[in-house]
Write an enzyme that holds these catalytic residues in place. Sequence first.
Site, PDB file in Angstrom:
ATOM      1  N   ALA A  23      18.850  58.839 -10.228  1.00 24.39           N
ATOM      2  CA  ALA A  23      19.754  57.740  -9.965  1.00 24.39           C
ATOM      3  C   ALA A  23      21.327  58.436 -10.267  1.00 24.39           C
ATOM      4  O   ALA A  23      22.060  57.487 -10.100  1.00 24.39           O
ATOM      5  CB  ALA A  23      19.611  56.651 -10.883  1.00 24.39           C
ATOM      6  N   LYS A  42      21.552  52.365 -23.878  1.00 21.67           N
ATOM      7  CA  LYS A  42      23.011  53.009 -24.000  1.00 21.67           C
ATOM      8  C   LYS A  42      24.225  52.134 -24.145  1.00 21.67           C
ATOM      9  O   LYS A  42      24.953  52.485 -24.922  1.00 21.67           O
ATOM     10  CB  LYS A  42      23.144  53.701 -22.643  1.00 21.67           C
ATOM     11  N   GLU A  96      12.213  68.514 -25.630  1.00 15.95           N
ATOM     12  CA  GLU A  96      12.065  67.083 -25.632  1.00 15.95           C
ATOM     13  C   GLU A  96      10.742  66.513 -26.042  1.00 15.95           C
ATOM     14  O   GLU A  96      10.594  65.221 -26.141  1.00 15.95           O
ATOM     15  CB  GLU A  96      12.754  66.267 -24.619  1.00 15.95           C
ATOM     16  N   ASP A 139      27.028  53.706 -16.102  1.00 19.18           N
ATOM     17  CA  ASP A 139      25.833  54.542 -16.418  1.00 19.18           C
ATOM     18  C   ASP A 139      24.737  53.965 -17.381  1.00 19.18           C
ATOM     19  O   ASP A 139      24.361  54.650 -18.155  1.00 19.18           O
ATOM     20  CB  ASP A 139      25.830  55.925 -16.522  1.00 19.18           C
ATOM     21  N   CYS A 166      33.591  80.906 -22.507  1.00 17.49           N
ATOM     22  CA  CYS A 166      32.350  80.369 -22.529  1.00 17.49           C
ATOM     23  C   CYS A 166      31.134  81.256 -22.856  1.00 17.49           C
ATOM     24  O   CYS A 166      30.220  80.807 -23.812  1.00 17.49           O
ATOM     25  CB  CYS A 166      31.965  79.348 -21.133  1.00 17.49           C
TER      26      CYS A 166
HETATM   27 CA    CA Z   1      21.936  57.844 -15.441  1.00 17.38          CA
END
Ligand code: CA
Length: 730
Positions: free
Chosen positions: A216, A366, A103, A339, A651
């Site tokens: 969190a 978000k 990332e 969230d 999977c």
């Molecule tokens: Ca979160």
Amino acid sequence: MRAYLKSLAMAAPALMLGLAACGNTPSVSSEPAKPAAATFPLGSAAVNAERLIAADSEPGSWLTTGRNYGEDRFSPLDQINDTNVAGLGLAWYADIDTERGQESTPVVVDGVMYLTTAWSMLKAYDIHTGALLWAYDPKVDRKKGADACCDVVNRGVAAWNGKIYLGALDGRLIALDGKTGKEVWSVQTTDTTLPYTITGVPRIVKGKVVIGNGGAEYRVRGYVTAYDSETGKQLWRWWTIPGDPSKPFEQPELADAAKTWNGDNYWKIGGGGTVWDGMAYDAELDLLYVGTGNGNPWNQKIRSPGGGDNLYLSSIVALDPNTGAYKWHYQTTPGETWDYTATQPIMVADLNYKEGKRRVVMQAPKNGFFYVLDAKTGKLISAEKFAPITWATHVDMATGRPVEIPEARYEVTGKPAIVAPAALGMHNWHPMAFSPETGLVYLPVTVSSATYASPEKFELNLDGWNTGITFTAGPSVTPVAAGGAAPKTEAYLLAWDPIAQKEVWRVPNVDTRGATGVMVTSGNLVFSGNHAGEFVAYDARTGAKLWSAPTQAKVVAAPATFLVDGQQQVAILVGARGLPIGQKRTVPVSANNSRILVYRMGGKAMLPAEMPTTTATGEKVTVKIDPPLLTANNETVASGEGLFGQNCAVCHGATAVPAAGSIAPDLRYSALLASRGQWNGAVRDGDRAQRGMPGFKASLTEEQTDAILAYVIKRANDEKAAQEAAAKTP
Ligand code: CA
């Protein structure tokens, strides 16, 4: 037109530099800013306040992950532009020796590219040759991966006064020598008995290294801390939410914040509000902006029975970087319960409104609203939906608060609800960019929805997530669709006018969904990758696709651009969960083809079409497949093959080779093969249940999981033998 705009763009930093010289910059050399990166010897990492404040006048470098203090990820370079980008080709690449999500945005300064990878590892490359100058591995205990909600990622480093600063997954902040990679100091920024992690980028303001953390989803209380860049001494810490009420408030504003919380669960469990990604700095106003995360647990009824705004969750907060003192906040999602973090990237910019120029802070968190705030006061200037959300209808401009759709509050109604977005958000950590030339913000959007429901009973989980949510409505219960039918799942790159607060263009990701970071340049180009395995340049004004190159890997990170001996180059780190559909593995040391790719005009380098058997210097390639010797008998292996087909193949792939594009790991490369105890932990006990690997204790006997282990060890040894044979073939 371009030249005119560019001259304007170059004028502004000079003014800022003048202002900054009057400011309080104690730990900075008195030398004037150097206009070109090449003035400093290779690896100097000679970054100081003047260079950072004047980053726009040093376009040859990419001084911070966000490129400048305002983090607009706009490059004033235009050698590569909308008229010639077709000639862009690969200059060099380097294989990355970790897999999982990559990332990081590179930092490029004084001839060196500093790049982090999964597991907080760091690499320094000479930008002239692509040669690896040094690599650093903080040797994070791999068990710490269990505390990382969303993979063992890292988003990059900061450079300052000869040193490179890295936040490690296990909560350490580490300073390294920019030339040698040798550790200068290291401090533990977190309580190691709690599931804190660091994936974010340190920011440096006037010699103070500022770092937050995550956790969190588990059971932590959020904070952000500043350390002395030279010694690692802690200078200040700002807690995002109140703690144990029997103890004094660490900061005066927490007294007011505490009035917005109820009960005792929040401080006993942690409460959340972690500062895990977005930050920006305004040198003119001398304000540091940080984004705070979701509540912990997510479900507000459990976290704060009776509701309340729960300050300062899901907020953009302005702090005095000298002291950590609170200046203002804007809460995007009061009493958040889904969230909906506001940790997403934050940008500072000047917007040219009809009434005149305004200094603003922008965020697309978000929750799906695009916010424009006054940078000095935090006053809401505007907020509009950038994606089809169903938790709120709009933001009331009189109060600055969202007008919620009541059905979305599943924890209040007691009825399971389908709400858009889902917890990953309409926009997550993936960097967005703002061009002062087009006036547009470019952001990756992922449209999603999910079912949220309260559990019948909440029990604290000391080893895993504590969301306080069940993600299914339960047997024979039909969830309420908040705000009407849920929007269709899709992903797109969006060009957004932040003044008019409306869409200008979008490029849909048709075949493969998922978000990817963005950069924009003065060449009228938006650079971004995708999950289909491409790196693309779009026309910044129209969204027309002007150029693309195969990456052989999914791309989630954002690019950087810089000058090498006066020539513009563009770099992108690639690699994410699984391979693009139809893509073969071609990187010996990484199952997801993780690489740093660097482009220049006329570049002629080629990625290998097959797994290479020799390196560029003719040495045999050694593939990191290292299974234990097979000790089980044929009967056990055959039994394991059948059980694998019934329980695992869907999977992990038939014959233990995952299908292209699969997100499940290739078990043949798994370190678990060497440890029956760890294998049983994952396969039987569900140690990795939160990462999508359920435990099979209830359905398989120990003898059966032993047989599956034997079969996978057999398949890994088959692959190892095949690779060794291939490497011997001339
Ligand atoms: Ca979160």
